[in-house]
Design a protein around this motif. Sequence first.
Motif, short mmCIF file in Angstrom:
data_model
loop_
_atom_site.label_atom_id
_atom_site.label_comp_id
_atom_site.label_asym_id
_atom_site.label_seq_id
_atom_site.Cartn_x
_atom_site.Cartn_y
_atom_site.Cartn_z
N ILE A 458 0.89 -1.18 0.05
CA ILE A 458 0.27 0.12 0.11
C ILE A 458 0.94 1.15 0.15
CG2 ILE A 458 -1.83 1.29 1.41
CD1 ILE A 458 -2.81 -1.33 2.31
N GLY A 459 1.98 1.17 0.78
CA GLY A 459 2.91 2.61 0.85
C GLY A 459 3.54 2.64 -0.43
N PHE A 460 4.02 1.71 -1.13
CA PHE A 460 4.61 1.78 -2.34
C PHE A 460 3.72 2.06 -3.63
CE2 PHE A 460 5.79 -0.25 -6.55
CZ PHE A 460 7.14 0.31 -6.59
N TRP A 461 2.75 1.74 -3.62
CA TRP A 461 1.58 2.21 -4.61
C TRP A 461 1.01 3.40 -4.14
CZ3 TRP A 461 2.35 0.08 -8.91
CH2 TRP A 461 2.87 -1.30 -9.21
N ALA A 462 0.78 3.90 -2.93
CA ALA A 462 0.54 5.28 -2.48
C ALA A 462 1.59 6.31 -2.96
CB ALA A 462 0.43 5.24 -1.02
N VAL A 463 3.03 6.00 -3.09
CA VAL A 463 3.96 6.84 -3.54
C VAL A 463 3.87 7.01 -4.95
CG1 VAL A 463 6.33 6.92 -3.77
CG2 VAL A 463 5.49 6.28 -1.62
#
Length: 568
Positions: A458-463
């Motif tokens: 989630i963090g990676f794709w949020a960035v």
Amino acid sequence: MRFLLEELARQPPPPLQWIGSEDWISHSEFLRYNMCAGAIGFGVPRSVIPGLREFLLDLSPAQALKSPLLTEFWESSFSCSLKGSSGGARECDGSEDIRALQNPYTDTSQLRITNLVYKATYAIAQAIHGVICNDTQCDKSAKFTPWQILDQLKRVNFTTRNGFQVSFDSNGDPVAVYDLINWQVRKDGTLVFVTVGQYDSSKPRSQEFSMSRAISWVGGKTEVPRSVCSESCPPGTRKAVQKGKPVCCYDCIPCAEGEISNKTDSLNCVQCPSEFWPNTQRNSCFPKAVEFLSWNDTLSIILIVFSITGAFIAVCVTAVFYKNRTSPIVRANNSELSFLLLFSLTLCFLCSLTFIGQPSEWSCMLRHTAFGITFVLCISCVLGKTIVVLMAFRATLPGSNVMKWFGPPQQRLSVLAFTLIQVLICVIWLTTTPPIPFKNLKHYKERIILECGLGSAIGFWAVLGYIGFLALLCFILAFLARKLPDNFNEAKFITFSMLIFCAVWVTFIPAYVSSPGKFTVAVEIFAILASSFGLIICIFAPKCFIIVFRPEQNTKKHLLVKVPSKAL
């Protein structure tokens, strides 16, 4: 054994190599079974007892009458009766010659068990002698107990007249001496016992067994027969019994992937540990090769060259802009944003270097956060420049004071705000589930991929999603401003740059997901470099061309000339 051989004689089997036990390998009665030719086994040593043959042949009819056993022997051997004619048998007349007989009684050449009795008798005699005699005399009337004889028997040590040494060890066992007996075929086709070797446990170690002549195996062969249906399975294979055949018939099946066998004739293969892989022979496990995008990799060197080249181009453009910072084309559309954009592009080129090398905790956290923040800073500057273009043309309308609400302070603040949002996303990502290095054992069986785990997808794709959102917003605004009348409409070039940027990152997602091993990292670096080159070429190449090659167009008058709007 006799019954078995008789039955086999009726139904002869295929040629077999017989291995005989001590009980029958030296039994002369079995020599009539020619199917046992080539038989081999250990037996009691053959010997000649001095004086025994003469003693046996010195038998007269009168002596034979004294023993029922000898009487039966004499009468059966000469087919006569010592007690007068009876039952139709003639009376023995004394002309019978026992020396002319050819039977086991007169054959003393194969005395084996008899020799053991001979030695045992002399051993007991030696023990009795040791009990009743001293150095000077013997007391033949002395009484003794069996225990005295047994104790003395343990200490006897003598050599018989036929050359056999008799002694006992601490366990009461005699020296183990055996002949290796081979049944060989004579020229006349009959079988004969041949001693081909000997085992003597009293000799030095590794010299106990000795061969005296060649062995004749089954079929008269001199080579040792192989008593197997199938050859031994070498290491790296396992045995699989052939259906419907004896257990000695089997196939050698190579071990499956990831399995080894390091012994001959292994029944099963053993799985290698998760971080190990078999060698080509599959008889040993070796550590798996660790794969990552190293600095000395050819692909890495190519990407490094492009990364440094891009950063160098950004620095050169910055130098050109700084030298011509007072020129109209540099001052147009907020020169501060241009310099900040060039700075962020330089960081974008250099941040790709953090993806190269062996992943560590710090490099995994740095590569994704540095990439996310620098790209948001870059897109924020482009977005600011796009908004400036739109506002600048709206400000030309009568009664409009829109530039008052989006002047240089507001532009700096918007860039800062957009960037801080990305910083906040990265901080939350790193504090909750940060990217960490891990060994990927699933993608390849024979090697380990050392890569940075996302920690939180989630963090990676949020960035990435936030960068994509800003790029899409910038593209829409630039697209709307592309037809505004101006001799140098920067919105057109921003539209091209954002189109390239979005195309690169849209194609990046499937390529990133499907690329194996170190190529996953290479795809991400390529996306960073391609989008960075797209921005710097589309936005700054036209301005540098005018500054360097068309200085006459680098005037305020030329830039403000209205031209008819054209379709993109």
